[in-house]
Design an enzyme around this catalytic site. Structure first.
Site, PDB file in Angstrom:
ATOM      1  N   TYR A   1      -6.199   7.327   3.568  1.00  0.00           N
ATOM      2  CA  TYR A   1      -6.344   6.023   2.445  1.00  0.00           C
ATOM      3  C   TYR A   1      -5.704   4.995   3.052  1.00  0.00           C
ATOM      4  O   TYR A   1      -6.118   3.814   2.886  1.00  0.00           O
ATOM      5  CB  TYR A   1      -6.122   6.589   1.376  1.00  0.00           C
TER       6      TYR A   1
ATOM      7  N   GLU B   1       0.953  -1.249  -0.123  1.00  0.00           N
ATOM      8  CA  GLU B   1       0.009   0.046  -0.074  1.00  0.00           C
ATOM      9  C   GLU B   1       0.920   1.281   0.026  1.00  0.00           C
ATOM     10  O   GLU B   1       0.476   2.321  -0.661  1.00  0.00           O
ATOM     11  CB  GLU B   1      -1.075   0.037   1.186  1.00  0.00           C
TER      12      GLU B   1
ATOM     13  N   ASP C   1      -9.795   4.776  -3.462  1.00  0.00           N
ATOM     14  CA  ASP C   1      -8.809   5.399  -4.498  1.00  0.00           C
ATOM     15  C   ASP C   1      -9.374   5.974  -5.498  1.00  0.00           C
ATOM     16  O   ASP C   1     -10.579   6.037  -5.831  1.00  0.00           O
ATOM     17  CB  ASP C   1      -7.723   4.225  -4.548  1.00  0.00           C
TER      18      ASP C   1
END
Ligand code: SF4
Length: 372
Positions: A141, A59, A159
């Protein structure tokens, strides 16, 4: 056949959140992407659980970078540093070298800082969004994505792919930059209690493979029945974007110097600021002025400099044009510089812009070479 008005009603109904999640998960079970950090739905059903270290690493790498670009970096990282303790034990310089070319280098420094912190806490990542957000380099996020994917806990993961899918499903006409709250609310309402991690990944996969920016493949889309953009006839009109402002242009010069044995002269950039802590060839400042120092007169030390070309590179906030000069020099490296031998150059922490400058002077120099 149903009367035309009934058909239209069926086509334009708003997607029901439960219905959307179950359709999407059924599609994901069959059509998910194989990714090196991912636990597939079949493995998941067999009881395999994702490794939070691998999910976190992927990520962080995926922030601002495409899946295709990340895959090979991810493999190198997990081979060199298979767990968070190994990464914490690695010298920062080695991490910067392995990161070179991925861009946004503050991520690599934060990666190390985060690994250090997690290692001192027994090597366990927090399993809540709030706990994850307290770690270096993890924002809203990324904390939501890790919570959902690594720990299979409900989280609202939005996203760019998800923004596009939702903008189209609901025909959101508000410009994307102002529609974030609305989009989040729609996603939040859809997140299922069961398999929230797979749901988050399914949304991403749908946006990446079916609901693509151009030419979405609506005929293959599991959400087609509840999509209002497809009814409008032109889903590409969503998301609505405000016109982009042109990026400011900056200019400068880069000086590629070699020694008799082909070694290239390099130096380290300051730790703070753009490309902080990365390696570079000597350059001038990068200014917005057209009369910025871009001639050989600006060279940091004497040499038989000759101009070999111009390279361009686009950063987030500006576009850069560098005049590249090349010279052979003799003697020791000037203070603050070091020689990188031919077979060492590909392993240096050179950002892409610097690789471009070196390649303009010495084609092939940044590719892997054998030691002489
Ligand atoms: S039907 Fe088309 S526009 Fe709508 S979500 Fe699916 S791919 Fe995107």
């Amino acid at each position: 056949m149903a009367p035309p008005d009934q058909t239209r009603k069926a086509q334009t109904r708003k997607p029901a959140p439960d219905d959307t999640a179950s359709r999407l998960l059924a599609w994901y079970d069959v059509h998910h992407r194989e990714l090196p950090w991912r636990v597939s739905p079949r493995e998941h059903a067999r009881g395999v659980r994702p490794d939070p270290y691998r999910i976190w690493l992927s990520e962080v790498m995926l922030q601002q970078t495409t899946v295709e670009a990340v895959k090979s970096y991810f493999r190198v990282f997990v081979e060199k540093w298979p767990d968070v303790e190994a990464l914490a034990a690695a010298p920062t310089e080695d991490i910067m070298k392995a990161w070179a070319g991925l861009g946004y280098y503050s991520r690599a420094r934060n990666l190390k800082a985060c690994a250090d912190l997690v290692a001192t806490r027994g090597g366990r990542f927090p399993d809540t969004e709030a706990g994850l957000r307290d770690l270096p380099g993890i924002g809203a996020y990324t904390s939501a994505a890790i919570t959902a994917i690594a720990f299979d806990r409900p989280a609202t993961v939005v996203d760019g792919n998800v923004e596009r899918v939702i903008s189209r499903l609901f025909s959101i006409t508000t410009p994307l930059s102002e529609a974030k709250t609305e989009i989040r609310a729609h996603v939040e309402a859809m997140v299922p209690a069961a398999r929230p991690g797979d749901f988050a990944q399914a949304m991403m996969d749908l946006g990446a493979t079916i609901c693509t920016p151009r030419r979405p493949r609506c005929m293959l889309c599991p959400l087609r029945g509840g999509c209002s953009a497809v009814v409008s006839g032109d889903p590409e009109n969503f998301p609505v974007r405000l016109p982009k402002a042109d990026k400011p242009q900056r200019r400068g010069a880069a000086f590629v110097a070699t020694r008799e044995d082909g070694a290239v002269l390099l130096r380290k950039r300051p730790e703070k600021g753009l490309l902080g802590g990365m390696t570079e060839v000597p350059t001038t400042g990068w200014t917005a002025r057209v009369d910025g120092a871009t001639t050989q007169a600006a060279a940091p030390f004497p040499g038989d400099w000759r101009r070999v070309g111009t390279i361009t590179h686009v950063f987030t906030h500006f576009a850069l044009e560098l005049e590249v000069f090349y010279a052979h020099i003799k003697g020791d490296a000037p203070a603050g510089h070091f020689w990188s031998r031919v077979h060492e150059i590909s392993g240096e922490a050179l950002p892409t812009v610097m690789k471009k400058a070196i390649e303009a002077a010495i084609p092939g120099a940044t590719k892997k070479q054998r030691p002489h």
